[in-house]
Scaffold this active site. Structure first.
Site, PDB file in Angstrom:
ATOM      1  N   LYS A 565       0.863  -1.180   0.000  1.00 27.24           N
ATOM      2  CA  LYS A 565       0.000   0.000   0.000  1.00 27.24           C
ATOM      3  C   LYS A 565       0.901   1.233   0.000  1.00 27.24           C
ATOM      4  O   LYS A 565       2.114   1.125   0.126  1.00 27.24           O
ATOM      5  CB  LYS A 565      -0.926   0.019   1.207  1.00 27.24           C
ATOM      6  CG  LYS A 565      -0.222  -0.087   2.557  1.00 27.24           C
ATOM      7  CD  LYS A 565      -1.233  -0.148   3.690  1.00 27.24           C
ATOM      8  CE  LYS A 565      -2.026  -1.443   3.622  1.00 27.24           C
ATOM      9  NZ  LYS A 565      -3.326  -1.367   4.298  1.00 27.24           N
ATOM     10  N   LYS A 571      -0.097   4.273   8.170  1.00 22.74           N
ATOM     11  CA  LYS A 571      -0.301   2.885   7.744  1.00 22.74           C
ATOM     12  C   LYS A 571       0.673   1.931   8.434  1.00 22.74           C
ATOM     13  O   LYS A 571       0.528   0.724   8.359  1.00 22.74           O
ATOM     14  CB  LYS A 571      -0.200   2.777   6.220  1.00 22.74           C
ATOM     15  CG  LYS A 571      -1.326   3.539   5.496  1.00 22.74           C
ATOM     16  CD  LYS A 571      -1.187   3.466   3.992  1.00 22.74           C
ATOM     17  CE  LYS A 571      -2.259   4.287   3.277  1.00 22.74           C
ATOM     18  NZ  LYS A 571      -3.596   3.692   3.343  1.00 22.74           N
ATOM     19  N   LYS A 677      -9.244  -7.139  -1.158  1.00 25.61           N
ATOM     20  CA  LYS A 677      -8.632  -7.936  -2.227  1.00 25.61           C
ATOM     21  C   LYS A 677      -7.868  -9.123  -1.653  1.00 25.61           C
ATOM     22  O   LYS A 677      -7.910 -10.230  -2.199  1.00 25.61           O
ATOM     23  CB  LYS A 677      -7.703  -7.053  -3.060  1.00 25.61           C
ATOM     24  CG  LYS A 677      -8.407  -5.951  -3.812  1.00 25.61           C
ATOM     25  CD  LYS A 677      -7.421  -4.882  -4.287  1.00 25.61           C
ATOM     26  CE  LYS A 677      -8.155  -3.595  -4.637  1.00 25.61           C
ATOM     27  NZ  LYS A 677      -7.236  -2.451  -4.794  1.00 25.61           N
TER      28      LYS A 677
END
Length: 843
Positions: A565, A571, A677
């Site tokens: 990502k 994150k 996903k």
């Protein structure tokens, strides 16, 4: 064995040839396109020539559906969804179009019989890097679902000449390389020079009175730019519906100024062209805080103005239509605040260009727009300085002031004494340097506001949009993100697709909730074995790719622990690194330690100006260099950073993952789509209760999700009490050893200062609370290791993740938007026959 009547075979072949899908027809079409479009014959053609010939062959099959779709929309006077997004990360089109046309097998045979390799041709395609990450990828998924659900739609954006940079890793550091995605041509787009609109910039305004005595304003610009349309067909899965992705390129109204040239000003003769074309020249990374502010505002206004002018033209071209009914035929969705200037621009077009009264123009505008918010970070809510905004868009600033005056008058009628609320709701931030608040403009100018995950929407109501929610609770709803299973399972993971379809049929590809039927096979040992074998084959394929790209040899039977990502502190890729170093320390203390073999795989880009994110990439690569070379580790651990992560690479990575790292600080990730996903492809998730993780855990079952870390309310409470990361460092010997090892220079060739900025941030500020979540994360990772040792049960968990992931199809998301916000209906498209006669083309 079933036999087929030869006459039936002949009939099917005739039908295939009639529709242009027969193998011989496809071979002839490829040869013709190579000859007539590429101007090559096979002996001298390059691999790219063959790819282009195949792409044009496939595109030709789309065009008939596209034309039929357009004619049907006009004929049936449909309501069109217009998705405004500054980013569309579409990914390669060839493979996806073969899937949606349902001709992969025919084309595979045609290509093979022509002496070519279809996988090589698919890999030849240059990916359009027209997005930074999740925002652009979501827009692409939504375009796929809109077409697959047969919803009339147009996606509007910018045709950036240079997309998101290509990433190289040199000495562990990210290096940005120009993304020349158009250098070999783009076979999927159609240039529409007749679709050109003028976009004004700068200058000043002049008031005047029209013939009816009404106050009006005329905008006299300093600069005029022309927007030219480039259209890409977006085909739905196994339907004829083919919608449009319309991207705008900026050009000068006149490319060459002969007057300047004739007086010897050679530079001035082409300067306007250069300045104008800069607007669509490059995609800016979305973490750039200062650079390119004016250019980004120009970009946003440019594509929004072109798009709204195009909608108005389409509307008025319909017989008997007036702009008074514009909102009945167009539902315009603002994908984040980037297109929020559309509220002021539609008002300008209605007021100044089409002479509407304010009240009617405002009613049309509010009924037209919906606003999707994608962030909980107050600093990420776009705002523009009054000086810059007024200099570039003087008329829009006047309109925004008037919107704000009328809006705040309404607020004062409800609550005249709460000056704090009035200041927070205002479209103008009056504190310090004055700013236009684009999120506030989007909220006031839209009839619907939505978040993109259940937690995100609730936090919006409680935090950054709290005052708007109290004012208009009926405007707010949640629309949890989704991703398209066509690209992210069918195309990316053909082995898994085949296994699933062999058990439950293929209806699940358009009705993902049908995957629930897989639960009945969880206890089938043969099915579990097949499932494991497909995962192993996907891991072998990724291992080959990694060895080819990085030279690192990894064990396909190790646990593939993957975090791919955008690189950002919230994150928390560096939390993942702390775990790697923790395991490394354990091995160094006990070289004979038995641990579950793991391969840690990272991928993602850092914005060029985001130093801390780039330092995280350097840390990952530096740790990889030490760990991978240490003989004590003995293949129990490998660390890999995959350079230039993009959609194409994602199609390799997601099917191969065992563990999905979704470890952002709770309350900061709006939704995430990578988490979906991964889970769709059978990976288990380790994550915080953040974004869509909350709903994924609810759907797949708490026992099939590895949860750690502070909850959102605990994060807020700890910050309120006064979070002290230093106390966590001092009280946890394991954590202290990890931090001290980085500080010692062991991962930086003795340079003790290299990672000091990162360590200082963690020890003295730690805004994303890594140290608070460290021990919980380490303990949870130990649970992961134990679980992976029982491969049979891990496979059960993997199957259940896929079986229960149906909610996270973008089809479901789009259905909710259509029902709750857009009031858009599907229209089945029938193919029309086109014949040529001496009189010309006839239908």
């Amino acid at each position: 064995m079933t036999t087929i009547d030869p006459s039936t075979v002949a009939t099917l072949q005739i039908e295939d040839d009639r529709t242009g899908l027969g193998i011989e027809t496809l071979r002839r079409a490829m040869a013709d396109n190579l000859f007539y479009i590429q101007g090559k014959y096979p002996e001298i053609a390059t691999k790219n020539d063959f790819y282009m010939a195949l792409a044009y062959t496939v595109r030709d099959r789309l065009l008939k559906r596209w034309i039929s779709t357009t004619r049907s929309y006009v004929k049936n006077d449909v309501k069109v969804v217009c998705y405004l997004s500054a980013e569309f990360l579409m990914g390669p089109q060839l493979g996806n179009n073969l899937i949606n046309l349902d001709i992969y097998e025919q084309v595979h045979k045609a290509v093979t019989e022509s002496g070519l390799n279809i996988e090589e041709l698919i890999e030849q395609e240059e990916e359009p890097g027209l997005g930074n990450g999740g925002l652009g990828r979501l827009a692409a998924c939504y375009m796929d679902s809109l077409a697959s659900l047969e919803i009339p739609a147009i996606g509007y954006g910018i045709r950036y000449e240079f997309g998101i940079f290509d990433q190289e890793i040199r000495d562990g550091w990210q290096v940005e390389i120009t993304d020349k995605w158009l250098q070999w041509g783009n076979p999927w787009e159609i240039h529409r020079p007749e679709l050109a609109y003028e976009v004004k910039l700068g200058g000043h305004t002049e008031p005047y009175t029209d013939q009816y005595g009404n106050y009006r304003v005329r905008w006299i610009p300093d600069q005029v730019v022309k927007g030219i349309a480039y259209d890409t067909p977006i085909l739905g899965y196994k339907v004829n519906t083919t919608n449009i992705l319309r991207l705008w390129k900026a050009e000068a109204p006149e490319s060459f100024d002969f007057q300047s040239f004739n007086v010897g000003d050679y530079y001035g003769a082409v300067n306007k062209k250069v300045v104008s074309e800069n607007i669509s020249k490059v995609l800016y990374p979305n973490d750039e805080q200062v650079q390119g502010k004016q250019l980004r505002l120009e970009q946003q206004y440019f594509f929004v103005s072109c798009s709204l002018q195009n909608m108005i033209r389409i509307h008025l071209d319909r017989p008997g239509k007036s702009l008074a009914t514009f909102h009945e035929n167009f539902a315009v969705q603002l994908n984040d605040t980037h297109p929020a200037i559309g509220v002021a621009e539609l008002m300008r077009l209605l007021l100044d260009e089409h002479q509407f009264a304010w009240e009617q123009a405002w009613d049309i505008t509010q009924k037209t727009f919906g606003y999707t918010n994608h962030t909980l970070l107050p600093e990420a809510l776009e705002k523009w300085s009054i000086n810059l905004f007024g200099k570039l868009l003087p008329r829009h600033l006047e309109i925004i002031y008037e919107i704000n005056r009328r809006f705040l008058d309404q607020v004062r009628l409800q609550d005249p004494y709460d000056q704090g609320k009035i200041a927070r709701l205002s479209l103008i931030d009056e504190t310090g340097d004055r700013y236009v608040r684009m999120a506030n403009l989007a909220c006031v100018g839209s009839h619907a506001i939505n978040g993109v995950a259940a937690l995100h929407t609730e936090l919006l109501k409680q935090t950054v949009l709290r005052d708007f929610y109290q004012l208009w609770p009926e405007k707010f709803s949640n629309k949890t993100n989704g991703v398209t299973p066509r690209r992210w399972i069918v195309l990316s993971n053909p082995g898994l697709t085949s296994l699933i379809s062999s058990k439950i049929g293929d209806n699940w590809i358009k009705h993902l909730e049908d995957l629930r039927q897989l639960e009945s096979f969880v206890e089938d040992s043969n099915f579990r074995q097949q499932w494991r074998q497909i995962k192993l084959e996907n891991k072998r394929n990724l291992a080959k790719y990694i060895q080819k790209k990085t030279g690192i040899v990894i064990n396909p039977e190790s646990l593939f622990d993957i975090q791919v990502k955008r690189i950002h502190e919230y994150k928390r890729q560096h939390l993942n690194v702390l775990h790697i170093i923790t395991l490394y320390n354990r091995i160094k203390h006990n070289p004979d330690l038995e641990i579950t073999p793991r391969t840690f795989i990272f991928g993602g880009k850092a914005a060029p100006g985001y130093y801390m994110a780039k330092l995280i990439i350097k840390l990952i690569n530096s740790v990889a260099e030490v760990v991978n070379a240490d003989p004590c580790v003995r293949d129990r651990m490998k660390v890999v950073f995959l350079p230039d992560y993009n959609v194409t690479l994602g199609q390799r990575v997601y099917p191969a993952a065992d563990l999905s790292e979704q470890i952002s600080t709770a309350g900061l990730e709006a939704s995430g789509t990578g988490n979906m996903k991964f889970s769709m492809n059978g990976a288990l998730t380790i994550g915080t209760l953040d974004g869509a993780n909350v709903e994924i855990r609810q759907e797949v079952g708490e026992e099939n999700f590895f949860l750690f870390g502070l909850r959102t309310e605990e994060v807020y409470a700890l910050k309120t009490q006064g979070y002290n990361p230093w106390s966590y460092y001092n009280s946890n010997p394991q954590l202290k050893e990890v931090i001290d090892l980085i500080a010692s220079g062991i991962f930086s060739h003795g340079d003790t200062g290299l990672f000091r900025p990162l360590l200082d941030s963690l020890l003295h500020h730690d805004p994303f609370m890594l140290l608070a979540d460290y021990q919980s994360y380490i303990d949870c990772q130990e649970q992961v290791s134990q679980a992976y040792r029982n491969q049979d049960n891990w496979t059960r968990m993997s199957i259940l993740n896929v079986a229960r992931i149906g909610k996270f199809s973008s089809d479901r998301s789009i259905q909710e938007y259509c029902q709750d916000i857009w009031q858009a209906k599907s229209l089945t498209i029938e193919l029309e026959e086109y014949v040529q006669s001496k009189a010309g083309l006839k239908v």
